[in-house]
Design a protein around this motif. Structure first.
Motif, PDB file in Angstrom:
ATOM      1  N   PHE A  63      44.153 -73.747 -99.040  1.00 55.64           N
ATOM      2  CA  PHE A  63      44.760 -73.115 -97.883  1.00 55.64           C
ATOM      3  C   PHE A  63      44.043 -71.779 -97.734  1.00 55.64           C
ATOM      4  CE2 PHE A  63      49.537 -73.095 -96.354  1.00 55.64           C
ATOM      5  CZ  PHE A  63      49.116 -73.245 -95.057  1.00 55.64           C
ATOM      6  N   HIS A 123      44.669 -68.286 -95.782  1.00 56.24           N
ATOM      7  CA  HIS A 123      45.394 -67.407 -94.877  1.00 56.24           C
ATOM      8  C   HIS A 123      44.454 -66.256 -94.511  1.00 56.24           C
ATOM      9  CE1 HIS A 123      49.026 -69.589 -95.757  1.00 56.24           C
ATOM     10  NE2 HIS A 123      49.729 -68.807 -94.954  1.00 56.24           N
ATOM     11  N   GLU A 147      51.969 -59.194 -94.753  1.00 56.04           N
ATOM     12  CA  GLU A 147      52.192 -60.633 -94.887  1.00 56.04           C
ATOM     13  C   GLU A 147      52.665 -61.247 -93.577  1.00 56.04           C
ATOM     14  OE1 GLU A 147      52.089 -63.134 -97.434  1.00 56.04           O
ATOM     15  OE2 GLU A 147      50.580 -61.734 -98.143  1.00 56.04           O
ATOM     16  N   TRP A 148      53.521 -60.550 -92.896  1.00 56.59           N
ATOM     17  CA  TRP A 148      53.983 -61.002 -91.586  1.00 56.59           C
ATOM     18  C   TRP A 148      53.620 -59.918 -90.570  1.00 56.59           C
ATOM     19  CZ3 TRP A 148      59.630 -63.386 -91.798  1.00 56.59           C
ATOM     20  CH2 TRP A 148      59.562 -64.637 -92.452  1.00 56.59           C
ATOM     21  N   HIS A 197      48.758 -67.360 -87.196  1.00 58.31           N
ATOM     22  CA  HIS A 197      49.940 -67.101 -88.036  1.00 58.31           C
ATOM     23  C   HIS A 197      51.040 -66.521 -87.151  1.00 58.31           C
ATOM     24  CE1 HIS A 197      52.089 -65.637 -91.769  1.00 58.31           C
ATOM     25  NE2 HIS A 197      51.720 -66.857 -92.125  1.00 58.31           N
ATOM     26  N   HIS A 198      52.135 -66.063 -87.772  1.00 61.64           N
ATOM     27  CA  HIS A 198      53.303 -65.622 -86.983  1.00 61.64           C
ATOM     28  C   HIS A 198      53.007 -64.464 -86.017  1.00 61.64           C
ATOM     29  CE1 HIS A 198      55.090 -68.157 -89.878  1.00 61.64           C
ATOM     30  NE2 HIS A 198      55.454 -67.272 -90.775  1.00 61.64           N
ATOM     31  N   TYR A 203      46.548 -74.796 -89.391  1.00 59.29           N
ATOM     32  CA  TYR A 203      47.930 -74.307 -89.358  1.00 59.29           C
ATOM     33  C   TYR A 203      48.085 -73.581 -88.034  1.00 59.29           C
ATOM     34  CZ  TYR A 203      51.561 -70.854 -91.049  1.00 59.29           C
ATOM     35  OH  TYR A 203      52.653 -70.042 -91.227  1.00 59.29           O
ATOM     36  N   TRP A 214      49.516 -78.309 -90.006  1.00 56.66           N
ATOM     37  CA  TRP A 214      50.582 -77.659 -90.775  1.00 56.66           C
ATOM     38  C   TRP A 214      51.548 -76.949 -89.849  1.00 56.66           C
ATOM     39  CZ3 TRP A 214      52.977 -74.136 -94.201  1.00 56.66           C
ATOM     40  CH2 TRP A 214      53.120 -74.602 -95.506  1.00 56.66           C
ATOM     41  N   ASP A 248      54.926 -74.874 -90.051  1.00 56.61           N
ATOM     42  CA  ASP A 248      55.923 -74.329 -90.969  1.00 56.61           C
ATOM     43  C   ASP A 248      57.226 -74.078 -90.227  1.00 56.61           C
ATOM     44  OD1 ASP A 248      54.716 -71.889 -89.782  1.00 56.61           O
ATOM     45  OD2 ASP A 248      56.264 -70.978 -91.018  1.00 56.61           O
ATOM     46  N   ALA A 264      59.246 -71.378 -90.462  1.00 56.04           N
ATOM     47  CA  ALA A 264      59.708 -69.985 -90.286  1.00 56.04           C
ATOM     48  C   ALA A 264      59.957 -69.678 -88.809  1.00 56.04           C
ATOM     49  CB  ALA A 264      58.669 -69.020 -90.851  1.00 56.04           C
ATOM     50  N   GLU A 284      57.994 -72.222-102.666  1.00 61.05           N
ATOM     51  CA  GLU A 284      56.594 -71.784-102.543  1.00 61.05           C
ATOM     52  C   GLU A 284      56.022 -71.354-103.896  1.00 61.05           C
ATOM     53  OE1 GLU A 284      56.795 -69.006 -99.238  1.00 61.05           O
ATOM     54  OE2 GLU A 284      56.506 -70.650 -97.817  1.00 61.05           O
ATOM     55  N   ASP A 344      53.018 -75.946-101.871  1.00 55.54           N
ATOM     56  CA  ASP A 344      52.180 -74.828-101.428  1.00 55.54           C
ATOM     57  C   ASP A 344      52.471 -73.590-102.270  1.00 55.54           C
ATOM     58  OD1 ASP A 344      54.711 -74.885-100.079  1.00 55.54           O
ATOM     59  OD2 ASP A 344      54.032 -73.301 -98.740  1.00 55.54           O
ATOM     60  N   TRP A 360      50.261 -64.379 -99.502  1.00 54.15           N
ATOM     61  CA  TRP A 360      49.477 -65.432 -98.834  1.00 54.15           C
ATOM     62  C   TRP A 360      48.181 -64.861 -98.272  1.00 54.15           C
ATOM     63  CZ3 TRP A 360      50.709 -70.285 -99.678  1.00 54.15           C
ATOM     64  CH2 TRP A 360      52.026 -70.591-100.003  1.00 54.15           C
TER      65      TRP A 360
END
Ligand code: FUL
Length: 486
Positions: free
Chosen positions: A54, A56, A66-67, A105-106, A151, A190, A192, A194, A236, A280, A287
């Motif tokens: 994976f 990230h 991370e976010w 990502h988010h 993803y 992928w 997820d 969240a 996780e 994962d 990540w």
């Protein structure tokens, strides 16, 4: 007349003895019937990969978070030495055949120039806004024969359409089409679970997404908490349950539902769907890459391996590229150690130089279903099968020819192409039980709690199974890295 009666009987006996037995011996013994549900072709291929990477990578790499918030300036995405070929080289060196990239990502920042937003590489210094990380990544992978996955985060903290159900689902599906139409074969997607508080009522049109994905890529596996191709293992940490079924009841699963994590981790022998679990975990605490973090120790990675691959799952190991756009040297060194440790443990199977017998064999000796089939190199389609006569105590026994066997790992594999069957099993050495377990599945690794055992006879007993057990491979190994504390 009275004398001719026995002659007729003899005549029939001769005919029957000529015809019936030759009919019986003319053809090979057929394989047993499967016990459903069964894996698809793509799910079996996925299972055999054992370890997947994976990556990230995105704005978080540059903000040390991370976010992301979704408010990041695109200009911060500036990997001056981006070299996706290096990521793929690391995969190849680690024996990994599939790498998954976070296309979005988010935070909503897209690593490819999506035509539906400007929050992407277009606004970044990467090749003066002409860069495309997804393209470079998929090209590097295809050059080296590595498969790719993508993803695409459903949760989007940037896009103005997020929270407007129709508009956002249209946007999301537009992006799915971009990713799955323009970058060649994609083997895993992928999704997820969240979802943030920025739009609690946002509903994702999962069924439409899944149908679209299948329409665009016929051999893809769809990952989400609930599959349909591959399910989340429920944590996780990279650990599956000690009982680990690839079978589960798909209709009782939903995405983003925290209350089903235990069910996800063990699966369900009564389930109707084949949706195996993927574990994962990141090689580092986070990540995304952070300067202050370092990779896990070899012993931790081996623990993860035994508790994921060794529990009938695939390990999805995250290796985050750094701000330069490269996998860091200390991660590469740790992965080298990890790969060479696995090779060292499993290259030698002590059972190979032993004699082997079983409680019974389907079709008798030389039928192609004898216990010797567990020692060949095929771990799926050649297997030992006992007779189908309701035998309660099925076993195979490995006997040392000269010196006693010394090992601390037992490997057992089922012929899962015909369904996952074993519910309970035990391993004995010279009549003494050394370990017991529940499910086996594609691969079960027992690292013996009491360390090294030695003996002449190793018996694997199957004491509970859905239908007759079918064992495709058995290994007795020595793990020099295993030092149990008790
Ligand atoms: C989670 C995300 O929230 C994490 O950031 C990470 O991407 C992980 C693999 O999935 O749902």
């Amino acid at each position: 007349m009275a004398n001719r009666y026995p002659l007729i009987v003899i005549y029939f006996i001769i005919i029957l003895s000529n015809i019936a037995p030759s009919q019986e011996h003319k053809f090979a013994t057929t394989p047993p019937l499967p016990v459903s549900p069964l894996p698809s072709y793509s799910q079996l291929k996925w299972q055999q990969r054992e370890i997947i990477f994976f990556h990230h990578f995105g704005v978080n790499t540059f903000t040390d978070s991370e976010w992301g918030t979704g408010k990041e300036n695109q200009k911060i995405f500036n990997p001056k030495g981006l070299n996706t070929a290096q990521w793929i080289d690391v995969a190849v060196q680690t024996g990994v055949s599939l790498s998954i990239l976070t296309a979005k990502h988010h935070d909503g920042f897209c690593l490819w120039p999506s035509k539906y937003t400007d929050h992407s590489v277009i606004g970044s210094p990467l090749q003066n806004g002409h860069g495309d990380v997804v393209k470079e990544f998929t090209k590097s992978a295809s050059n080296r024969g590595v498969d790719v996955g993508l993803y695409l985060s459903p949760w989007d903290r940037h896009d103005y359409r997020y929270g407007k159900n129709i508009a956002y689902n249209e946007y999301y599906m537009g992006q799915l089409q971009e990713l799955l139409n323009n970058y060649g074969n994609v083997k895993e997607i992928w999704f997820d679970g969240a979802k943030g508080s920025n739009a609690p009522n946002m509903s994702y049109h999962f069924n439409d997404w899944f149908a679209m994905v299948k329409e665009l890529q016929s051999t893809i596996n769809i990952f989400s908490d609930a599959g349909p191709g591959v399910r989340w293992v429920g944590n996780e940490n990279g650990f599956a349950g000690t009982t680990s079924w690839s079978i589960i009841n798909g209709s009782s699963l939903s995405i983003g539902n925290g209350s089903i994590v235990d069910y996800l981790s063990t699966g369900d022998p009564k389930g109707t769907d084949w949706i195996p679990a993927e574990c994962d975990v990141s090689i580092r605490p986070g990540w995304f890459w952070h300067k202050s973090e370092s990779p896990k120790k070899l012993s931790e990675l081996l623990n993860i391996y035994y508790n994921s691959v060794g529990r009938n799952c695939v390990l999805l190991l995250n290796v985050p590229p750094n701000t330069t756009g490269l996998i860091s040297t200390n991660d590469i060194l740790r992965l080298k150690e990890f790969k060479s440790a696995i090779d060292k443990i499993f290259i030698k199977n002590l059972a190979e130089s032993c004699s082997i017998k079983a409680s019974s064999t389907r079709g008798g000796k030389d039928s192609g279903f004898g216990p010797e089939m567990v020692l060949d190199k095929d771990h799926l389609w050649t297997y030992w099968a006992p007779k189908d006569n309701g035998e309660k105590d099925c076993w195979i026994e490995i006997t040392a020819i000269d010196e006693e066997l010394k090992f601390n790992v037992v490997r057992i594999q089922e012929a899962v192409g015909l369904g996952q069957r074993i519910k309970k099993h035990e391993v004995y050495v010279d009549g003494k039980r050394v370990v017991k377990g529940t499910t086996v599945g594609y691969k079960k690794l027992h690292r013996l709690e009491n360390g090294l055992v030695s003996g002449h006879h190793v018996r694997i007993r199957i004491i509970g199974s859905r239908g007759i057990p079918l064992i495709s491979s058995v290994g007795l190994h020595f793990d020099p890295f295993w030092h149990p504390t008790k």
